[in-house]
Design a protein around this motif. Sequence first.
Motif, PDB file in Angstrom:
ATOM      1  N   UNK A 104       3.223  13.692  -2.056  1.00 25.85           N
ATOM      2  CA  UNK A 104       3.959  14.362  -1.337  1.00 25.85           C
ATOM      3  C   UNK A 104       3.155  15.794  -2.114  1.00 25.85           C
ATOM      4  N   UNK A 105       2.318  16.389  -2.120  1.00 28.54           N
ATOM      5  CA  UNK A 105       1.955  17.632  -2.802  1.00 28.54           C
ATOM      6  C   UNK A 105       1.036  17.552  -0.799  1.00 28.54           C
ATOM      7  N   UNK A 106       1.622  18.761  -0.779  1.00 26.14           N
ATOM      8  CA  UNK A 106       0.507  19.282   0.500  1.00 26.14           C
ATOM      9  C   UNK A 106      -0.175  20.447  -0.022  1.00 26.14           C
ATOM     10  N   UNK A 107      -0.108  21.377   0.969  1.00 28.40           N
ATOM     11  CA  UNK A 107      -1.611  22.789   0.838  1.00 28.40           C
ATOM     12  C   UNK A 107      -0.549  23.634  -0.095  1.00 28.40           C
ATOM     13  N   UNK A 108       0.494  24.220   0.338  1.00 28.22           N
ATOM     14  CA  UNK A 108       0.413  25.015   0.048  1.00 28.22           C
ATOM     15  C   UNK A 108       1.323  24.806  -1.739  1.00 28.22           C
ATOM     16  N   UNK A 109       1.559  23.445  -2.057  1.00 24.53           N
ATOM     17  CA  UNK A 109       1.679  22.904  -3.886  1.00 24.53           C
ATOM     18  C   UNK A 109       0.537  22.645  -4.605  1.00 24.53           C
ATOM     19  N   UNK A 110      -0.461  21.773  -3.893  1.00 29.35           N
ATOM     20  CA  UNK A 110      -1.932  21.761  -4.538  1.00 29.35           C
ATOM     21  C   UNK A 110      -2.262  22.612  -5.736  1.00 29.35           C
ATOM     22  N   UNK A 111      -2.122  23.973  -5.456  1.00 27.60           N
ATOM     23  CA  UNK A 111      -2.897  24.387  -6.140  1.00 27.60           C
ATOM     24  C   UNK A 111      -2.498  24.848  -7.910  1.00 27.60           C
ATOM     25  N   UNK A 112      -0.959  24.693  -7.756  1.00 33.98           N
ATOM     26  CA  UNK A 112      -0.101  24.278  -8.682  1.00 33.98           C
ATOM     27  C   UNK A 112       0.191  23.005  -9.366  1.00 33.98           C
ATOM     28  N   UNK A 113      -0.271  22.175  -8.949  1.00 31.72           N
ATOM     29  CA  UNK A 113      -0.463  20.577  -8.574  1.00 31.72           C
ATOM     30  C   UNK A 113      -1.313  20.649  -9.564  1.00 31.72           C
ATOM     31  N   UNK A 114      -2.127  21.208  -9.868  1.00 30.79           N
ATOM     32  CA  UNK A 114      -3.474  20.623 -10.024  1.00 30.79           C
ATOM     33  C   UNK A 114      -3.692  21.532 -11.177  1.00 30.79           C
ATOM     34  N   UNK A 115      -2.868  22.706 -11.217  1.00 31.10           N
ATOM     35  CA  UNK A 115      -3.400  23.485 -12.658  1.00 31.10           C
ATOM     36  C   UNK A 115      -1.362  24.248 -12.425  1.00 31.10           C
ATOM     37  N   UNK A 116      -0.836  23.059 -12.744  1.00 27.84           N
ATOM     38  CA  UNK A 116       0.277  23.896 -13.714  1.00 27.84           C
ATOM     39  C   UNK A 116       0.303  24.455 -15.094  1.00 27.84           C
ATOM     40  N   UNK A 117       0.908  25.620 -14.603  1.00 25.99           N
ATOM     41  CA  UNK A 117       1.658  27.113 -16.008  1.00 25.99           C
ATOM     42  C   UNK A 117       3.041  27.448 -16.038  1.00 25.99           C
ATOM     43  N   UNK A 176       0.584  -1.420   0.404  1.00 27.60           N
ATOM     44  CA  UNK A 176       0.138   0.484   0.030  1.00 27.60           C
ATOM     45  C   UNK A 176       0.835   1.521  -0.272  1.00 27.60           C
ATOM     46  N   UNK A 177       0.636   2.668  -0.918  1.00 28.52           N
ATOM     47  CA  UNK A 177       0.865   3.300  -0.742  1.00 28.52           C
ATOM     48  C   UNK A 177       0.698   4.376   0.145  1.00 28.52           C
ATOM     49  N   UNK A 178       2.303   4.780   0.795  1.00 30.22           N
ATOM     50  CA  UNK A 178       1.841   5.646   2.482  1.00 30.22           C
ATOM     51  C   UNK A 178       1.296   6.723   2.346  1.00 30.22           C
ATOM     52  N   UNK A 179       0.361   7.148   2.576  1.00 30.33           N
ATOM     53  CA  UNK A 179      -0.027   8.481   3.323  1.00 30.33           C
ATOM     54  C   UNK A 179      -0.282   9.155   4.059  1.00 30.33           C
ATOM     55  N   UNK A 180      -0.432  10.576   4.012  1.00 25.81           N
ATOM     56  CA  UNK A 180      -1.207  11.277   5.709  1.00 25.81           C
ATOM     57  C   UNK A 180      -2.243  11.705   5.930  1.00 25.81           C
ATOM     58  N   UNK A 181      -2.432  10.601   6.460  1.00 31.47           N
ATOM     59  CA  UNK A 181      -4.227  11.279   6.409  1.00 31.47           C
ATOM     60  C   UNK A 181      -4.896  11.971   6.534  1.00 31.47           C
ATOM     61  N   UNK A 221     -11.247  10.149  -1.957  1.00 31.99           N
ATOM     62  CA  UNK A 221      -9.706   9.573  -2.693  1.00 31.99           C
ATOM     63  C   UNK A 221      -8.352  10.396  -3.535  1.00 31.99           C
ATOM     64  N   UNK A 222      -9.015  11.383  -3.884  1.00 33.31           N
ATOM     65  CA  UNK A 222      -8.380  12.703  -4.545  1.00 33.31           C
ATOM     66  C   UNK A 222      -7.054  13.204  -3.789  1.00 33.31           C
ATOM     67  N   UNK A 223      -7.557  13.507  -2.762  1.00 34.38           N
ATOM     68  CA  UNK A 223      -6.978  13.691  -1.295  1.00 34.38           C
ATOM     69  C   UNK A 223      -5.649  12.672  -1.179  1.00 34.38           C
ATOM     70  N   UNK A 224      -6.777  11.563  -1.340  1.00 29.52           N
ATOM     71  CA  UNK A 224      -5.408  10.445  -0.381  1.00 29.52           C
ATOM     72  C   UNK A 224      -3.725  10.321  -1.523  1.00 29.52           C
ATOM     73  N   UNK A 225      -4.717  10.225  -3.149  1.00 31.14           N
ATOM     74  CA  UNK A 225      -3.822  10.193  -3.340  1.00 31.14           C
ATOM     75  C   UNK A 225      -2.862  11.036  -4.010  1.00 31.14           C
ATOM     76  N   UNK A 226      -2.917  12.621  -3.766  1.00 34.91           N
ATOM     77  CA  UNK A 226      -2.097  14.013  -3.749  1.00 34.91           C
ATOM     78  C   UNK A 226      -0.983  14.134  -2.645  1.00 34.91           C
ATOM     79  N   UNK A 227      -2.157  13.365  -1.363  1.00 32.25           N
ATOM     80  CA  UNK A 227      -1.326  13.067   0.212  1.00 32.25           C
ATOM     81  C   UNK A 227       0.448  12.147   0.074  1.00 32.25           C
ATOM     82  N   UNK A 228      -0.056  10.954  -1.054  1.00 31.33           N
ATOM     83  CA  UNK A 228       0.654  10.464  -1.207  1.00 31.33           C
ATOM     84  C   UNK A 228       1.590  10.511  -2.254  1.00 31.33           C
TER      85      UNK A 228
END
Length: 596
Positions: free
Chosen positions: A49-62, A20-25, A40-47
């Motif tokens: 290594x995407x944190x709150x500060x990176x999430x917006x740029x990760x989901x919308x990479x420009x 199981x891929x580890x994640x931060x619940x 589920x998408x939150x778990x996939x992002x956390x697994x």
Amino acid sequence: MIEPAFLGVERSITGRRWKARGTDDRMALALSQSFGLPELVGRLLAARGVGLEEAERFLSPTLRAFLPNPSVLKDMDKAAERLARAIRDGEKVAVFGDYDVDGATSTALLHRFFRALGRPLRVYIPDRIEEGYGPNLPALLRLKEEGVKLVVTVDCGVTSFDPLNGAVAAGLEVIVVDHHKAEPRLPDVTAVVNPNRLDEPAGGPLVTLAAVGVTFLLIVAINRALRGSGFYANGVAEPDLMGWLDIVALGTVCDVVPLVGLNRAYVAQGLRVMGKRGNAGISALADVASVKDALDAYCSGYIIGPRVNAGGRVGRADLGTRILSTEDPAEAAQLARELHEFNAERRAIEAVVLEEAMAQVEAADGSSELVLAAGEGWHPGVIGIVASRLKEKFNRPACVVALDGMVGKASGRSVRGVDLGSAVIAARQAGLLVAGGGHAMAAGFTVEREKLDDLRVFLRDRIAAQLSDLGPLVPSLNLDGALSVRGANPELMRHLEKLAPYGTGNSEPRFAITDARIVKADVVGANHVRCILTGNDGSRLKSIAFRALDGDLGVALLQSGGMPMHLAGTLRPDRWNGNDGVQLLIDDAAPAGHNL
């Protein structure tokens, strides 16, 4: 403490332990709530290594968010100013590229840039068999005889000391644009632009760039220098650099660099450009391969890329660059047909070499930290692919050597945590190689036959030292969770597509479809196994296992006898004939309810 095997699968049908891929619940919940995402998408992002500060740029990479000032790279301004001057003064410039996809895309990018400015660019791609990888002095001297004053090497050159020194001594100016591991000393040339120079910040955000990503930064810098000098005030239209991001995306995906940061932005934006099919060559390659769906990262890496590569492997080395550079649809169609045929030839040659290499490895001691196979007459154009297959089979760094008389040319592929490139560079510095270099996950070298045994011992010891910190390499398969047959549905697929593009550093989510029964299984194509799965509630799911017929997985699927199974794989949209469905690409399987 060793974590329990996922779903209790200690050894699957393909011999792997499911993890199981580890994640931060807590982070997963915070991401879901902050961005309105399914859990589920939150778990996939956390697994990943995407944190709150990176999430917006990760989901919308420009590019606006990730593209740096090119000047952050050492020698970038020097290289850009010199090339801008050459363009303004009409000097004869040549680009010396590599024959793989990263080299072809880097070369094509520069070629298109020069052409857009109305300036010729001499393109030189070395022949893999006759000249090998990287700059060679005879070729560089021929360019000088043609009147070339300035040579730019792309995807090669950072360790090519002797040929570049010879070229400079003969009066050529050279700019090196590379991304492979550098040594403490650098070639004595006009400029060396490489985020992996040892005097660049270790672990900086640009160290994972493919050569085409570095080349794009270079043309951004040249363009800026030309603009600053008033070049575009003289009636020359400034080129649309963003229109070439499809080429950047292709090279980035095919060089298997981590799709994080700038690379993720390159690919996300580049695939949008690619989807418009404005590049005649990419469009022709998709057509000849009968690609009807969207041109995504998978298509780039597994359909378009191998065909671009085929010219350098078994055909003519310059075909990849030519097809990506041309704007003539008729020429692109002809080149695509040639590359398609060369790719078929490559597959046939690869199958023979793989069979011989596999037999050689299986007859040797399988406990070694390194898989190394060598054969007389093996085609150098397929050894990299064969090395990848051996690495996947044995879960070890693998090197394959094509011997020709007293010398062998080799290609190697590594596993996560083992830096093969540094081991090869160390072997060259120790006098065991004629030439060699690479990066963490891939390397190439030339070795004298009489030194092959000593090299094997040297590499094995270097790799063993790295593995001592990792523990035993047990074949494993990471999974992001378990789904029922009904749970693998279009709504989930739409959520998963928000996390694309996938690749190294952002692996495609892999799930186990639990307690599924195979109600129909048959063979399609050459050796693929197609299945229809059903769940306990009667729901159904299409699935397919590629290239599985000749292995244990294919046999198990065809002979399941309706017994419940756990099937591991990735989900893809199934939009054939206007459908809105989902298909499972099967990687592995295990009987449900007990371990193998």
